[in-house]
Design an enzyme around this catalytic site. Structure first.
Site, mmCIF file in Angstrom:
data_model
loop_
_atom_site.group_PDB
_atom_site.id
_atom_site.type_symbol
_atom_site.label_atom_id
_atom_site.label_comp_id
_atom_site.label_asym_id
_atom_site.label_seq_id
_atom_site.Cartn_x
_atom_site.Cartn_y
_atom_site.Cartn_z
ATOM 1 N N GLU A 49 2.434 1.602 2.574
ATOM 2 C CA GLU A 49 1.340 1.893 1.828
ATOM 3 C C GLU A 49 0.703 2.665 2.748
ATOM 4 O O GLU A 49 0.552 2.383 3.923
ATOM 5 C CB GLU A 49 0.564 0.592 1.446
ATOM 6 N N ASP A 60 -12.098 -3.621 1.908
ATOM 7 C CA ASP A 60 -11.442 -3.764 3.148
ATOM 8 C C ASP A 60 -12.254 -4.350 4.252
ATOM 9 O O ASP A 60 -13.315 -4.563 4.448
ATOM 10 C CB ASP A 60 -10.929 -2.356 3.725
#
Length: 270
Positions: A49, A60
């Site tokens: 990824e 995040d």
């Protein structure tokens, strides 16, 4: 079969989970990031990824937010990220590569242009965390029409009523966020993960990858016994953050990747 389907099918035959590694494109700079990217498959990454840097990575945690800041500070953008994929593909045609990020940079780039260039560069899938299934027509549908898998995130708060909608149009694999909240947070209990995997399997035949909070080979092995894929990001990115030279960053990430891979590969060996 897509590269992702092929990889997960091969690993199922071998009775082992995939090690899915996440790094942010351009962190800490283009050349170091490309060297890490090129080194990951040999270090044991089964699926990669690659984060598309964005100014407001709301889903995040601190480690990946800082990775975004470093990458943007080094002038990384979507054009350079796609170029990085092209350069990676020059030496690797079989490791699946998924771009992960947010819709804003794709929207600014132009959806049609982005899908065309991503396909041409060798991108296999997309994870776009702020594109719910209600907006499938904007990105998910055209991406899949071009042969790019669209991978959905599910969380502990995604209930049985919502799951079919979230999984509608999903392909490649399902990414289960084992801790509700931001990336890199504390690890979930194995019992909770086992229950979640069983619940997801009732709704989908896609491979299930578990992420968020996995930092050690031991944790990776525990998850690898339960799921089809083990996603590790923040722990790898910490090695970039703490490095004082490019070589130290490269060696740190690839060494941890090798150790995680060993944990995953041995997980189901009785």
């Amino acid at each position: 079969m897509s590269r992702l389907q092929t990889r997960f099918a091969e690993l199922k035959e071998q009775n082992r989970a995939a090690l899915v590694t996440f790094v942010t494109a351009g962190d800490p700079d283009y050349d170091t990031s490309l060297a890490i990217l090129k080194g990951l498959p040999k270090a044991g990454a089964d699926v990669i990824e690659l984060g598309m840097p964005f100014t407001d990575p709301m889903a995040d945690g601190p480690a990946i937010q800082l990775a975004n800041i470093r990458a943007l500070g080094a002038k990384q953008n979507l054009t350079k990220t796609l170029q990085m994929v092209r350069e990676f593909r020059e030496g690797n045609s079989d490791t699946p590569l998924v771009l992960m990020g947010y819709f804003n940079p794709i929207h600014k780039f132009g959806v049609e242009r982005f899908i065309a260039e991503a396909k041409e560069a060798g991108v296999d899938g997309l994870i776009v965390v702020d594109m719910p299934p209600e907006h499938n027509s904007e990105l998910c549908d055209p991406a899949q029409a071009a042969g790019i898998d669209f991978i959905r995130l599910t969380t502990p708060t995604t209930d049985d009523a919502r799951l079919p909608k979230v999984l509608n149009g999903s392909s490649g694999f399902v990414y289960y966020v084992s801790v509700a909240g931001v990336t890199g947070a504390g690890a979930a209990t194995l019992e909770h993960v086992e229950e979640a995997v069983a619940r997801l399997r009732r709704h989908t035949d896609l491979p299930i990858s578990i992420g968020f909070g996995i930092r050690t080979p031991e944790q990776a092995a525990s998850i690898a016994r339960l799921a089809d894929g083990v996603v590790v990001g923040s722990a790898l990115i910490d090695h970039i953050a703490n490095a004082t030279t490019p070589d130290q960053a490269i060696d740190g990430v690839l060494s941890l990747c090798s150790a995680l891979s060993e944990g995953v590969r041995k997980a189901r060996v009785s």
